[in-house]
Design an enzyme around this catalytic site. Structure first.
Site, PDB file in Angstrom:
ATOM      1  N   SER A 121      46.150   2.021  -8.945  1.00  0.00           N
ATOM      2  CA  SER A 121      46.599   2.959  -7.914  1.00  0.00           C
ATOM      3  C   SER A 121      46.269   2.382  -6.543  1.00  0.00           C
ATOM      4  O   SER A 121      45.192   1.831  -6.334  1.00  0.00           O
ATOM      5  CB  SER A 121      45.919   4.322  -8.095  1.00  0.00           C
ATOM      6  N   LYS A 189      45.243   6.652 -16.009  1.00  0.00           N
ATOM      7  CA  LYS A 189      46.216   6.524 -14.910  1.00  0.00           C
ATOM      8  C   LYS A 189      47.372   7.501 -15.089  1.00  0.00           C
ATOM      9  O   LYS A 189      47.897   8.054 -14.100  1.00  0.00           O
ATOM     10  CB  LYS A 189      46.746   5.086 -14.858  1.00  0.00           C
ATOM     11  N   HIS A 192      46.124  10.756 -13.913  1.00  0.00           N
ATOM     12  CA  HIS A 192      46.029  10.620 -12.447  1.00  0.00           C
ATOM     13  C   HIS A 192      47.374  10.904 -11.797  1.00  0.00           C
ATOM     14  O   HIS A 192      47.480  11.661 -10.828  1.00  0.00           O
ATOM     15  CB  HIS A 192      45.547   9.204 -12.118  1.00  0.00           C
ATOM     16  N   ASN A 193      48.437  10.312 -12.335  1.00  0.00           N
ATOM     17  CA  ASN A 193      49.758  10.509 -11.749  1.00  0.00           C
ATOM     18  C   ASN A 193      50.282  11.914 -11.990  1.00  0.00           C
ATOM     19  O   ASN A 193      50.997  12.468 -11.155  1.00  0.00           O
ATOM     20  CB  ASN A 193      50.733   9.474 -12.298  1.00  0.00           C
ATOM     21  N   GLU A 196      48.713  13.871  -9.399  1.00  0.00           N
ATOM     22  CA  GLU A 196      49.400  13.523  -8.147  1.00  0.00           C
ATOM     23  C   GLU A 196      50.674  14.355  -7.983  1.00  0.00           C
ATOM     24  O   GLU A 196      50.955  14.869  -6.890  1.00  0.00           O
ATOM     25  CB  GLU A 196      49.718  12.038  -8.159  1.00  0.00           C
TER      26      GLU A 196
END
Length: 326
Positions: A121, A189, A192-193, A196
């Site tokens: 990221s 990840k 995480h996205n 987001e």
């Protein structure tokens, strides 16, 4: 440390530059000759093929792959698996599906080739800010590649560690973390996205509410012409909702408060869909992340068939007509 890098586009090219600036030797390959030329100009070594790249690296080798997830990554990892030797390592730093990582690691294991998945990221700002790295793979390989991770990561900088972390011995404060076995880096990840997506949607809805506060159909005393650019800047200072995303909002609105030139058509990458799919598989309620993904789907349509059907039903049961389009 010496490293091979496959994929020298915006993200891969910036990562190569950061590694070179950090004192590492980068051998790079890309389908575009202009990207190879840029690497050489920055102090790296170009390779016109994967086989040439492997020949230019000393054993035990490490090759970091930064190509689009899916077929491109699959073919690149397979090709490297046929070229590399026991003790070498392949790092997938793109946005692969974590289940693909698990499969690739198992395929490469009998050959003695280490496979690491690194959720990365930082985007186009990573060259100067550094990259947040979420790493999956065998501990032995992670330890060997720690100089690479340390250079790519942002480091602790001026950001103090969170309270009560005195007894934790972790590289998280430096901006990189070994999350677990193969697949775990891209799993983290992916989530995480997904988060987001939810954060971006919350900001978007909030600013839309404020912009709509001036509508003429509201009571005059409740109509507010709000300075959105200044509010975004205000919230960056002392509020409970600051973030890098808010920094980007403030910059965008200061430059173009009416957002002219944007259509509002929002694309989605695979991670948002995989997050929702994983939530279903784990039977974990994730309504915010799911709705944020669905909002992106909706942004790419005009009036859907379903919305037309809703209007038709209202007309049938109540004789309700449609309001003229403004």
């Amino acid at each position: 440390m010496e490293i091979g890098l496959v994929g020298l586009g915006r993200m891969g090219g910036n990562m190569a530059q950061r590694l070179i600036q950090g004192g590492h030797q980068v051998v790079g390959h890309d389908r575009a000759q202009t990207n190879i030329d840029a690497l050489v100009k920055a102090g790296g070594v170009g390779a016109l093929s994967l086989s040439e790249l492997v020949l230019k690296l000393k054993a035990p080798r490490v090759v970091w792959v930064m190509v689009p997830a899916g077929t491109a990554t699959e073919e690149t990892v397979a090709a490297l698996g046929a070229l590399l030797s026991p003790g070498d390592a392949i790092v997938d730093g793109g946005n692969s599906y974590f289940k693909d990582d698990v499969r690739r690691a198992e395929t490469l294991k009998p050959k003695g080739i280490h496979y690491l998945d690194v959720g990365t990221s930082g985007g186009v700002f990573g060259l100067t800010r550094g990259y947040c790295l979420m790493i999956g793979g065998p501990q032995e390989a992670v330890t060997r590649l720690s100089p690479i991770f340390q250079t790519l990561a942002p480091g602790q900088g001026s950001l103090a560690a969170s309270p009560h972390r005195d007894n934790r011995h972790s590289s998280a404060e430096e901006g990189y973390l070994h999350c677990g076995k193969a697949g775990s880096g891209h799993f983290v990840k992916m989530v995480h996205n997904g988060i987001e997506y939810g954060m971006m949607q919350a900001y978007a809805e909030g600013f839309d509410l404020m912009r709509s506060a001036a509508q003429a159909n509201l009571p005059e005393a409740q109509q507010f012409e709000l300075p959105l650019a200044d509010i975004a800047e205000l919230w960056r200072r002392g509020s409970v909702i600051p973030s890098w995303l808010l920094d980007l909002i403030a910059a965008s609105l200061a430059q173009n408060e009416q957002l002219t030139g944007f259509t509002g058509r929002v694309e989605d990458s695979g991670e948002g869909r995989w997050t929702v799919q994983t939530a279903i598989e784990e039977a974990v309620a994730a309504p915010v992340l799911t709705e944020a993904l669905f909002a992106r789907f909706r942004s790419r349509q005009e009036n859907t068939f379903g919305e037309k059907l809703l209007s038709a039903m209202r007309a049938q049961f109540g004789g309700h007509g449609e309001a003229p389009k403004k």
